[in-house]
Design an enzyme around this catalytic site. Structure first.
Site, mmCIF file in Angstrom:
data_model
loop_
_atom_site.group_PDB
_atom_site.id
_atom_site.type_symbol
_atom_site.label_atom_id
_atom_site.label_comp_id
_atom_site.label_asym_id
_atom_site.label_seq_id
_atom_site.Cartn_x
_atom_site.Cartn_y
_atom_site.Cartn_z
ATOM 1 N N TYR A 205 18.981 -23.053 26.828
ATOM 2 C CA TYR A 205 18.494 -21.883 26.089
ATOM 3 C C TYR A 205 17.921 -20.803 27.022
ATOM 4 C CZ TYR A 205 15.808 -18.813 23.080
ATOM 5 O OH TYR A 205 15.287 -17.690 22.486
ATOM 6 N N LYS A 209 19.549 -17.057 27.810
ATOM 7 C CA LYS A 209 18.846 -15.792 27.546
ATOM 8 C C LYS A 209 18.740 -14.974 28.833
ATOM 9 C CE LYS A 209 17.375 -14.704 24.037
ATOM 10 N NZ LYS A 209 18.086 -14.054 22.887
HETATM 11 N N1 LIG Z 1 11.725 -17.473 17.519
HETATM 12 C C1 LIG Z 1 11.098 -17.149 18.631
HETATM 13 O O1 LIG Z 1 9.950 -17.554 18.869
HETATM 14 C C2 LIG Z 1 11.768 -16.249 19.623
HETATM 15 C C3 LIG Z 1 13.054 -15.770 19.437
HETATM 16 N N2 LIG Z 1 13.605 -14.932 20.378
HETATM 17 C C4 LIG Z 1 14.957 -14.362 20.211
HETATM 18 O O2 LIG Z 1 14.979 -13.630 19.010
HETATM 19 C C5 LIG Z 1 16.267 -13.667 18.445
HETATM 20 C C6 LIG Z 1 16.168 -14.077 16.992
HETATM 21 O O3 LIG Z 1 15.586 -15.378 16.949
HETATM 22 P P1 LIG Z 1 15.109 -16.027 15.592
HETATM 23 O O4 LIG Z 1 15.060 -15.015 14.528
HETATM 24 O O5 LIG Z 1 13.909 -16.843 15.894
HETATM 25 O O6 LIG Z 1 16.312 -17.046 15.336
HETATM 26 P P2 LIG Z 1 17.135 -17.324 14.021
HETATM 27 O O7 LIG Z 1 17.941 -18.532 14.275
HETATM 28 O O8 LIG Z 1 16.251 -17.333 12.830
HETATM 29 O O9 LIG Z 1 18.071 -16.049 13.922
HETATM 30 C C7 LIG Z 1 19.234 -15.910 14.659
HETATM 31 C C8 LIG Z 1 20.291 -15.337 13.745
HETATM 32 O O10 LIG Z 1 21.483 -15.195 14.513
HETATM 33 C C9 LIG Z 1 22.550 -15.647 13.720
HETATM 34 N N3 LIG Z 1 23.638 -16.140 14.552
HETATM 35 C C10 LIG Z 1 23.656 -17.262 15.298
HETATM 36 N N4 LIG Z 1 24.853 -17.417 15.867
HETATM 37 C C11 LIG Z 1 25.596 -16.356 15.480
HETATM 38 C C12 LIG Z 1 26.940 -15.949 15.726
HETATM 39 N N5 LIG Z 1 27.745 -16.687 16.488
HETATM 40 N N6 LIG Z 1 27.367 -14.806 15.176
HETATM 41 C C13 LIG Z 1 26.571 -14.063 14.380
HETATM 42 N N7 LIG Z 1 25.307 -14.404 14.092
HETATM 43 C C14 LIG Z 1 24.826 -15.537 14.644
HETATM 44 C C15 LIG Z 1 21.995 -16.787 12.875
HETATM 45 O O11 LIG Z 1 22.786 -17.020 11.726
HETATM 46 C C16 LIG Z 1 20.609 -16.264 12.567
HETATM 47 O O12 LIG Z 1 20.592 -15.563 11.349
HETATM 48 C C17 LIG Z 1 17.099 -14.633 19.287
HETATM 49 O O13 LIG Z 1 17.933 -13.891 20.127
HETATM 50 C C18 LIG Z 1 16.051 -15.400 20.078
HETATM 51 O O14 LIG Z 1 16.561 -15.808 21.306
HETATM 52 C C19 LIG Z 1 12.909 -14.534 21.470
HETATM 53 C C20 LIG Z 1 11.649 -14.985 21.690
HETATM 54 C C21 LIG Z 1 10.975 -15.882 20.797
HETATM 55 C C1 LIG Z 2 4.431 -31.435 22.000
HETATM 56 C C2 LIG Z 2 4.342 -31.082 20.544
HETATM 57 C C3 LIG Z 2 3.067 -31.656 20.002
HETATM 58 O O1 LIG Z 2 2.593 -31.139 18.824
HETATM 59 C C4 LIG Z 2 4.389 -29.583 20.352
HETATM 60 C C5 LIG Z 2 5.785 -29.047 20.534
HETATM 61 C C6 LIG Z 2 5.785 -27.583 20.306
HETATM 62 C C7 LIG Z 2 7.118 -26.961 20.702
HETATM 63 C C8 LIG Z 2 8.153 -27.346 19.679
HETATM 64 C C9 LIG Z 2 6.962 -25.451 20.844
HETATM 65 C C10 LIG Z 2 5.898 -25.120 21.917
HETATM 66 C C11 LIG Z 2 6.290 -23.773 22.505
HETATM 67 C C12 LIG Z 2 7.484 -23.318 21.700
HETATM 68 C C13 LIG Z 2 8.447 -22.331 22.340
HETATM 69 C C14 LIG Z 2 7.733 -21.061 22.799
HETATM 70 O O2 LIG Z 2 7.044 -20.471 21.730
HETATM 71 C C15 LIG Z 2 8.701 -20.075 23.406
HETATM 72 C C16 LIG Z 2 9.987 -19.897 22.705
HETATM 73 C C17 LIG Z 2 10.668 -18.737 22.888
HETATM 74 C C18 LIG Z 2 11.968 -18.543 22.380
HETATM 75 O O3 LIG Z 2 12.640 -17.597 22.739
HETATM 76 C C19 LIG Z 2 12.556 -19.528 21.441
HETATM 77 C C20 LIG Z 2 11.578 -20.524 20.924
HETATM 78 C C21 LIG Z 2 10.610 -21.043 21.991
HETATM 79 C C22 LIG Z 2 11.425 -21.783 23.051
HETATM 80 C C23 LIG Z 2 9.557 -21.967 21.328
HETATM 81 C C24 LIG Z 2 10.231 -23.244 20.782
HETATM 82 C C25 LIG Z 2 9.226 -24.284 20.279
HETATM 83 C C26 LIG Z 2 8.170 -24.630 21.327
HETATM 84 C C27 LIG Z 2 8.833 -25.305 22.518
#
Ligand SMILES: NC(=O)C1=CN([C@@H]2O[C@H](COP(=O)(O)OP(=O)(O)OC[C@H]3O[C@@H](n4cnc5c(N)ncnc54)[C@H](O)[C@@H]3O)[C@@H](O)[C@H]2O)C=CC1
Ligand SMILES: C[C@@H](CO)CCC[C@@H](C)[C@H]1CC[C@H]2[C@@H]3[C@H](O)CC4=CC(=O)CC[C@]4(C)[C@H]3CC[C@]12C
Length: 415
Positions: A205, A209
């Site tokens: 992952y 990214k």
């Molecule tokens: N959730 C988090 O804490 C973080 C997320 N991100 C980034 O933010 C972005 C959105 O993440 P989330 O909303 O958390 O994930 P999510 O899984 O909820 O949303 C991703 C969306 O992309 C769509 N998708 C996946 N594969 C696809 C494909 N082949 N074609 C078209 N659509 C596709 C999925 O159906 C989904 O709706 C991602 O790029 C992720 O890397 C960055 C930092 C933290």
């Molecule tokens: C050891 C467990 C005991 O309770 C706790 C495990 C927590 C983990 C599942 C999360 C801790 C940190 C998270 C990640 C972090 O917030 C940064 C992220 C950024 C992204 O772009 C995608 C998601 C994630 C990797 C996020 C995923 C879940 C954790 C590893």
């Protein structure tokens, strides 16, 4: 162009617009981008909530599509002014194969490894400040893969579609994971976009990214159809929380199953950067709006996404929402010794591998999630404020209240 002439003229595309973040970006655009005339939402899976958006003044076009399919992406991008590319495979639990993660997040490319053979990326052992953060420097590839092994899927498709169809502005949702925590578990304490940090990854992952972010930043300045330069930038959220956050939901249900308790596994002193989803969405909207006027300053830049959420351990932060919903965190110190957690995480990884032919075993705890959860990674920066006037739209109190209300809704809907 005068503002009045530009009113109601812009066409935006949000890839991944039905995901956790994507939905917030979509709703934020509809609320806060007055120049919008059409909003295209591109996702592998379209949500039923899209129907409710179709009655407003902005034309909302839902497109079921796959970013790995170049023709689908090109058709969606054609005629847009701005693309916000949030689509991605967010998998740190081993649900998808490394190849699939790369294919969706970066580009189709067999047996790619980010930090080892067959191609070594120049970023290995490079401090983050030389990794194109503050500086507008071309990033070096150690040994570039042969061009015929660089086919189209994922982020590469989005870039090529912009170039081919003449879309000039591309905002990419990157991640803090592009920087760290690294495999050595070095802390990143109140760092900013220029803080030196040894960014070394092995997990698919963060590798994907990092590669995708690099593709996007390197594409800045390429000539798009019609001859104008492509303007790109990347936003790096830390751990996002808020309405729709699946992992928060999982922790909540786990707590309910354990009789209203969660057990502390990580020391309270390990701090994690977290940011409210509404503020991340707001940053995307602002960047997309300002890229045209401030192309010289913002093009090719990265910005951490930040707000006023407090620095806390991952578990203590989650308790800000789960405690008001009736859960408690047992223990002021981790209840299990760290070596035992490492053992359990390794056991989970082994079980995942052994069971793979029969079923998908993907628990929250694995060696990677343990390492991330157990490493301090916090951001302190004002780059977004300096470059494009970003201020969080939601205060911490507001973000907290909204998230609690959402968790309470999860509770009632699952009863
Ligand atoms: N959730 C988090 O804490 C973080 C997320 N991100 C980034 O933010 C972005 C959105 O993440 P989330 O909303 O958390 O994930 P999510 O899984 O909820 O949303 C991703 C969306 O992309 C769509 N998708 C996946 N594969 C696809 C494909 N082949 N074609 C078209 N659509 C596709 C999925 O159906 C989904 O709706 C991602 O790029 C992720 O890397 C960055 C930092 C933290
Ligand atoms: C050891 C467990 C005991 O309770 C706790 C495990 C927590 C983990 C599942 C999360 C801790 C940190 C998270 C990640 C972090 O917030 C940064 C992220 C950024 C992204 O772009 C995608 C998601 C994630 C990797 C996020 C995923 C879940 C954790 C590893």
């Amino acid at each position: 162009m005068a503002d009045s002439a530009r009113a109601q003229k812009l066409v935006y595309l949000v890839t991944g617009g039905c995901g956790f973040l994507g939905e917030h970006v979509v709703r934020m655009l509809l609320q806060r981008e007055p120049r919008l005339c059409e909003l295209r939402i591109f996702d592998l899976h379209l949500g039923p909530w899209l129907d409710e958006l179709k009655t407003g003044p902005v034309r909302v076009t839902a497109i079921q599509g796959d970013v790995t399919q170049a023709h689908e992406v090109a058709a969606a991008v054609a005629g847009t002014h701005v693309v916000i590319h949030t689509a991605g495979l967010v998998d740190v639990f081993g649900k998808a194969s490394p190849e699939t993660i790369h294919e969706v997040n970066v580009q189709g490319w067999p047996s790619v490894t980010c930090c080892g053979s067959p191609w070594t990326w120049g970023r290995k052992h490079m401090p983050s400040s030389t990794f194109g953060m503050g500086r507008r420097k071309k990033l070096q590839l150690g040994h570039s893969p042969p061009p015929h092994l660089l086919p189209s899927p994922g982020t590469q498709n989005v870039i090529e579609a912009c170039v081919q169809t003449g879309t000039q502005f591309l905002v990419y949702t990157s991640s803090m994971e592009v920087v760290g925590p690294n495999v050595k578990g070095h802390p990143f304490y109140r760092g900013n976009e220029d803080t030196p940090y040894e960014a070394v990854h092995r997990h698919p992952y963060p590798c994907s990214k990092a590669l995708a972010e690099r593709l996007v930043l390197e594409a800045n300045g390429r000539k798009v159809r019609g001859g104008l330069p492509l303007v790109t930038c990347a936003l790096r959220p830390t751990g996002i929380y808020g309405e729709g956050h699946q992992i928060m939901r999982d922790f909540y249900h786990q707590g309910l199953r354990l009789g209203g308790r969660l057990f502390r596994a990580i020391p309270a002193s390990v701090e994690h950067g977290r940011v409210y989803v509404g503020n991340v969405a707001w940053m995307h909207v602002l960047v997309a709006r300002e890229l045209e006027q401030r192309a010289a300053l913002m093009g090719g830049q990265v910005y951490f996404c930040y707000d006023k959420s407090p620095y806390k351990s991952y578990e203590d932060f989650n308790m800000e929402f789960l405690r008001p919903c009736g859960l408690r965190l047992v223990g002021t110190r981790p209840l299990l010794p760290y070596w035992l957690l490492v053992f359990l995480a390794a056991l989970n990884a082994l079980l995942q591998w052994l069971l793979r032919p029969l079923l998908l075993y993907a628990p929250l705890l694995n060696p990677y999630t343990l390492a991330v959860a157990n490493t301090t990674f916090t951001v302190s920066t004002n780059k977004a404020q300096r470059h494009f006037g970003y201020e969080p739209l939601f205060s911490w109190e507001d973000s907290r209240t909204r998230t609690i209300r959402w968790v309470q809704g999860v509770e009632s809907s699952s009863q």
